[in-house]
Scaffold this motif. Structure first.
Motif, PDB file in Angstrom:
ATOM      1  N   ALA A  84      39.373  -8.353 -19.045  1.00 13.84           N
ATOM      2  CA  ALA A  84      39.025  -9.700 -18.591  1.00 13.84           C
ATOM      3  C   ALA A  84      37.916 -10.199 -19.507  1.00 13.84           C
ATOM      4  O   ALA A  84      36.928  -9.498 -19.728  1.00 13.84           O
ATOM      5  CB  ALA A  84      38.557  -9.675 -17.139  1.00 13.84           C
ATOM      6  N   PHE A  85      38.096 -11.400 -20.050  1.00 16.26           N
ATOM      7  CA  PHE A  85      37.101 -11.942 -20.966  1.00 16.26           C
ATOM      8  C   PHE A  85      37.114 -13.461 -20.922  1.00 16.26           C
ATOM      9  O   PHE A  85      38.015 -14.074 -20.365  1.00 16.26           O
ATOM     10  CB  PHE A  85      37.317 -11.432 -22.396  1.00 16.26           C
ATOM     11  N   ASN A  86      36.097 -14.055 -21.526  1.00 20.39           N
ATOM     12  CA  ASN A  86      35.916 -15.493 -21.549  1.00 20.39           C
ATOM     13  C   ASN A  86      35.795 -15.938 -23.006  1.00 20.39           C
ATOM     14  O   ASN A  86      35.135 -15.274 -23.798  1.00 20.39           O
ATOM     15  CB  ASN A  86      34.626 -15.840 -20.792  1.00 20.39           C
ATOM     16  N   VAL A  87      36.441 -17.056 -23.347  1.00 14.96           N
ATOM     17  CA  VAL A  87      36.341 -17.629 -24.692  1.00 14.96           C
ATOM     18  C   VAL A  87      35.907 -19.081 -24.547  1.00 14.96           C
ATOM     19  O   VAL A  87      36.465 -19.808 -23.730  1.00 14.96           O
ATOM     20  CB  VAL A  87      37.703 -17.598 -25.426  1.00 14.96           C
ATOM     21  N   VAL A  88      34.896 -19.478 -25.334  1.00 15.71           N
ATOM     22  CA  VAL A  88      34.448 -20.863 -25.364  1.00 15.71           C
ATOM     23  C   VAL A  88      34.546 -21.340 -26.803  1.00 15.71           C
ATOM     24  O   VAL A  88      34.065 -20.670 -27.716  1.00 15.71           O
ATOM     25  CB  VAL A  88      32.997 -21.023 -24.872  1.00 15.71           C
ATOM     26  N   ARG A  89      35.154 -22.518 -27.002  1.00 14.94           N
ATOM     27  CA  ARG A  89      35.308 -23.095 -28.333  1.00 14.94           C
ATOM     28  C   ARG A  89      34.724 -24.506 -28.321  1.00 14.94           C
ATOM     29  O   ARG A  89      35.149 -25.349 -27.531  1.00 14.94           O
ATOM     30  CB  ARG A  89      36.793 -23.134 -28.704  1.00 14.94           C
ATOM     31  N   ALA A  90      33.724 -24.758 -29.179  1.00 19.32           N
ATOM     32  CA  ALA A  90      33.127 -26.085 -29.282  1.00 19.32           C
ATOM     33  C   ALA A  90      32.401 -26.213 -30.614  1.00 19.32           C
ATOM     34  O   ALA A  90      31.754 -25.263 -31.060  1.00 19.32           O
ATOM     35  CB  ALA A  90      32.140 -26.319 -28.142  1.00 19.32           C
ATOM     36  N   ASP A  91      32.512 -27.379 -31.232  1.00 19.72           N
ATOM     37  CA  ASP A  91      31.735 -27.698 -32.437  1.00 19.72           C
ATOM     38  C   ASP A  91      31.757 -26.592 -33.488  1.00 19.72           C
ATOM     39  O   ASP A  91      30.705 -26.140 -33.943  1.00 19.72           O
ATOM     40  CB  ASP A  91      30.280 -28.015 -32.065  1.00 19.72           C
ATOM     41  N   ASN A  92      32.930 -26.147 -33.862  1.00 16.07           N
ATOM     42  CA  ASN A  92      33.089 -25.104 -34.889  1.00 16.07           C
ATOM     43  C   ASN A  92      32.416 -23.790 -34.524  1.00 16.07           C
ATOM     44  O   ASN A  92      32.025 -23.022 -35.396  1.00 16.07           O
ATOM     45  CB  ASN A  92      32.569 -25.598 -36.254  1.00 16.07           C
ATOM     46  N   ARG A  93      32.266 -23.548 -33.215  1.00 16.73           N
ATOM     47  CA  ARG A  93      31.697 -22.297 -32.722  1.00 16.73           C
ATOM     48  C   ARG A  93      32.676 -21.658 -31.754  1.00 16.73           C
ATOM     49  O   ARG A  93      33.372 -22.343 -31.012  1.00 16.73           O
ATOM     50  CB  ARG A  93      30.384 -22.535 -31.970  1.00 16.73           C
ATOM     51  N   THR A  94      32.682 -20.334 -31.749  1.00 23.24           N
ATOM     52  CA  THR A  94      33.472 -19.572 -30.794  1.00 23.24           C
ATOM     53  C   THR A  94      32.568 -18.541 -30.150  1.00 23.24           C
ATOM     54  O   THR A  94      31.867 -17.810 -30.846  1.00 23.24           O
ATOM     55  CB  THR A  94      34.651 -18.856 -31.474  1.00 23.24           C
ATOM     56  N   ALA A  95      32.568 -18.494 -28.818  1.00 22.93           N
ATOM     57  CA  ALA A  95      31.813 -17.480 -28.081  1.00 22.93           C
ATOM     58  C   ALA A  95      32.806 -16.651 -27.284  1.00 22.93           C
ATOM     59  O   ALA A  95      33.731 -17.197 -26.677  1.00 22.93           O
ATOM     60  CB  ALA A  95      30.796 -18.134 -27.161  1.00 22.93           C
ATOM     61  N   VAL A  96      32.628 -15.343 -27.304  1.00 23.28           N
ATOM     62  CA  VAL A  96      33.486 -14.428 -26.556  1.00 23.28           C
ATOM     63  C   VAL A  96      32.579 -13.523 -25.735  1.00 23.28           C
ATOM     64  O   VAL A  96      31.597 -12.989 -26.264  1.00 23.28           O
ATOM     65  CB  VAL A  96      34.351 -13.566 -27.491  1.00 23.28           C
ATOM     66  N   ALA A  97      32.896 -13.350 -24.457  1.00 29.63           N
ATOM     67  CA  ALA A  97      32.143 -12.444 -23.582  1.00 29.63           C
ATOM     68  C   ALA A  97      33.154 -11.615 -22.793  1.00 29.63           C
ATOM     69  O   ALA A  97      34.145 -12.142 -22.298  1.00 29.63           O
ATOM     70  CB  ALA A  97      31.238 -13.220 -22.648  1.00 29.63           C
ATOM     71  N   VAL A  98      32.886 -10.322 -22.654  1.00 30.04           N
ATOM     72  CA  VAL A  98      33.827  -9.401 -22.015  1.00 30.04           C
ATOM     73  C   VAL A  98      33.252  -8.909 -20.686  1.00 30.04           C
ATOM     74  O   VAL A  98      32.120  -8.417 -20.640  1.00 30.04           O
ATOM     75  CB  VAL A  98      34.129  -8.194 -22.935  1.00 30.04           C
ATOM     76  N   SER A  99      34.039  -9.047 -19.614  1.00 31.97           N
ATOM     77  CA  SER A  99      33.591  -8.555 -18.311  1.00 31.97           C
ATOM     78  C   SER A  99      34.254  -7.234 -17.930  1.00 31.97           C
ATOM     79  O   SER A  99      33.695  -6.483 -17.133  1.00 31.97           O
ATOM     80  CB  SER A  99      33.842  -9.597 -17.218  1.00 31.97           C
ATOM     81  N   GLU A 100      35.425  -6.946 -18.488  1.00 27.72           N
ATOM     82  CA  GLU A 100      36.120  -5.679 -18.226  1.00 27.72           C
ATOM     83  C   GLU A 100      36.879  -5.261 -19.474  1.00 27.72           C
ATOM     84  O   GLU A 100      37.411  -6.115 -20.186  1.00 27.72           O
ATOM     85  CB  GLU A 100      37.163  -5.832 -17.110  1.00 27.72           C
ATOM     86  N   GLY A 101      36.971  -3.975 -19.717  1.00 29.28           N
ATOM     87  CA  GLY A 101      37.831  -3.457 -20.777  1.00 29.28           C
ATOM     88  C   GLY A 101      37.333  -3.694 -22.184  1.00 29.28           C
ATOM     89  O   GLY A 101      36.128  -3.685 -22.449  1.00 29.28           O
ATOM     90  N   ILE A 102      38.278  -3.948 -23.108  1.00 25.50           N
ATOM     91  CA  ILE A 102      37.991  -4.034 -24.542  1.00 25.50           C
ATOM     92  C   ILE A 102      38.676  -5.259 -25.138  1.00 25.50           C
ATOM     93  O   ILE A 102      39.817  -5.560 -24.824  1.00 25.50           O
ATOM     94  CB  ILE A 102      38.520  -2.789 -25.283  1.00 25.50           C
ATOM     95  N   VAL A 103      37.971  -5.928 -26.056  1.00 24.40           N
ATOM     96  CA  VAL A 103      38.521  -7.041 -26.823  1.00 24.40           C
ATOM     97  C   VAL A 103      38.235  -6.771 -28.290  1.00 24.40           C
ATOM     98  O   VAL A 103      37.153  -6.315 -28.648  1.00 24.40           O
ATOM     99  CB  VAL A 103      37.864  -8.379 -26.403  1.00 24.40           C
ATOM    100  N   LEU A 104      39.224  -7.021 -29.144  1.00 26.12           N
ATOM    101  CA  LEU A 104      39.010  -6.943 -30.589  1.00 26.12           C
ATOM    102  C   LEU A 104      38.832  -8.360 -31.103  1.00 26.12           C
ATOM    103  O   LEU A 104      39.708  -9.205 -30.927  1.00 26.12           O
ATOM    104  CB  LEU A 104      40.201  -6.301 -31.288  1.00 26.12           C
ATOM    105  N   TYR A 105      37.692  -8.618 -31.757  1.00 25.36           N
ATOM    106  CA  TYR A 105      37.422  -9.926 -32.325  1.00 25.36           C
ATOM    107  C   TYR A 105      37.721  -9.878 -33.811  1.00 25.36           C
ATOM    108  O   TYR A 105      37.211  -9.015 -34.519  1.00 25.36           O
ATOM    109  CB  TYR A 105      35.964 -10.332 -32.099  1.00 25.36           C
ATOM    110  N   SER A 106      38.562 -10.775 -34.269  1.00 27.49           N
ATOM    111  CA  SER A 106      38.922 -10.894 -35.680  1.00 27.49           C
ATOM    112  C   SER A 106      39.363  -9.548 -36.265  1.00 27.49           C
ATOM    113  O   SER A 106      38.747  -9.029 -37.189  1.00 27.49           O
ATOM    114  CB  SER A 106      37.730 -11.457 -36.477  1.00 27.49           C
ATOM    115  N   PRO A 107      40.449  -8.978 -35.732  1.00 27.44           N
ATOM    116  CA  PRO A 107      40.875  -7.653 -36.186  1.00 27.44           C
ATOM    117  C   PRO A 107      41.259  -7.593 -37.664  1.00 27.44           C
ATOM    118  O   PRO A 107      41.233  -6.518 -38.261  1.00 27.44           O
ATOM    119  CB  PRO A 107      42.076  -7.328 -35.288  1.00 27.44           C
ATOM    120  N   ASP A 108      41.565  -8.745 -38.263  1.00 22.45           N
ATOM    121  CA  ASP A 108      41.943  -8.757 -39.682  1.00 22.45           C
ATOM    122  C   ASP A 108      40.744  -8.836 -40.614  1.00 22.45           C
ATOM    123  O   ASP A 108      40.856  -8.495 -41.783  1.00 22.45           O
ATOM    124  CB  ASP A 108      42.876  -9.943 -39.971  1.00 22.45           C
ATOM    125  N   ARG A 109      39.583  -9.318 -40.097  1.00 22.57           N
ATOM    126  CA  ARG A 109      38.407  -9.487 -40.970  1.00 22.57           C
ATOM    127  C   ARG A 109      37.195  -8.741 -40.424  1.00 22.57           C
ATOM    128  O   ARG A 109      36.789  -7.733 -40.951  1.00 22.57           O
ATOM    129  CB  ARG A 109      38.088 -10.977 -41.133  1.00 22.57           C
TER     130      ARG A 109
END
Length: 185
Positions: A52-77
């Motif tokens: 379970a996670f949250n994504v916020v996108r605004a003004d050329n910004r991205t915020a990611v927050a994780v409440s459960e488990g695992i998230v991979l951010y930008s797995p290619d870079r």
């Protein structure tokens, strides 16, 4: 979305398919139980691995927050692995991977239940969230543009209370102007 997935959004634009979604502006909370779900935003992929996670996108910004488990951010870079209680804030075009910071898992996605929680956010970020989440229009006067906000706002129908709390907790003052508010020093 599949029967085993759940997304909640206050997005201007969210496309959701069986195993992927795209956010141009706004926010979404994603909960996936059995297989990866991919969110694309700002030219970056965020891969949910049963979490379970949250994504916020605004003004050329991205915020990611994780409440459960695992998230991979930008797995290619960047190849950042975020676990419960971790978050990142990234800007488009950053040459370095974003720094991982701690976050209280109980506050991730709190906007869905009317709670906005911040730890040093700019007043403009808070104003943008109030507009997106509750339709409350808040303009930040240049005199208050360098102030930050730490605290929790309860968003309800009484915008007077929400904006008064924002001003008081940030050392500013709020003034009603037309259909909105102006926060200044």
């Amino acid at each position: 979305l599949a029967d085993d997935a759940d997304e909640t959004g206050a997005s201007d634009l969210l496309f959701a398919f069986e195993d992927e979604g795209e956010i141009d502006r706004g926010r979404a909370a994603v909960r996936r139980r059995d297989r990866p779900f991919v969110v694309e935003t700002g030219g970056t992929r965020i891969v949910d691995l049963g979490t379970a996670f949250n994504v916020v996108r605004a003004d050329n910004r991205t915020a990611v927050a994780v409440s459960e488990g695992i998230v991979l951010y930008s797995p290619d870079r960047a190849k950042l692995r975020l676990v419960a209680g971790q978050a990142i804030d990234a800007r488009d075009g950053d040459t370095q991977p974003p720094r991982i910071r701690r976050v209280d898992t109980a506050t991730v996605g709190g906007w869905r239940s009317g709670l906005l929680v911040y730890d040093g956010a700019s007043l403009q970020t808070v104003a943008d969230d109030l507009k997106r989440t509750a339709g409350i229009s808040v303009q930040i006067d240049p005199s208050a543009s360098r102030l930050s906000f730490r605290g929790t706002l309860v968003v309800d129908k009484a915008s007077d209370r929400t904006v008064a709390d924002l001003a008081a907790l940030s050392g500013a003052k709020a003034e009603r102007r037309g259909d909105g508010w102006v926060v200044s020093r």
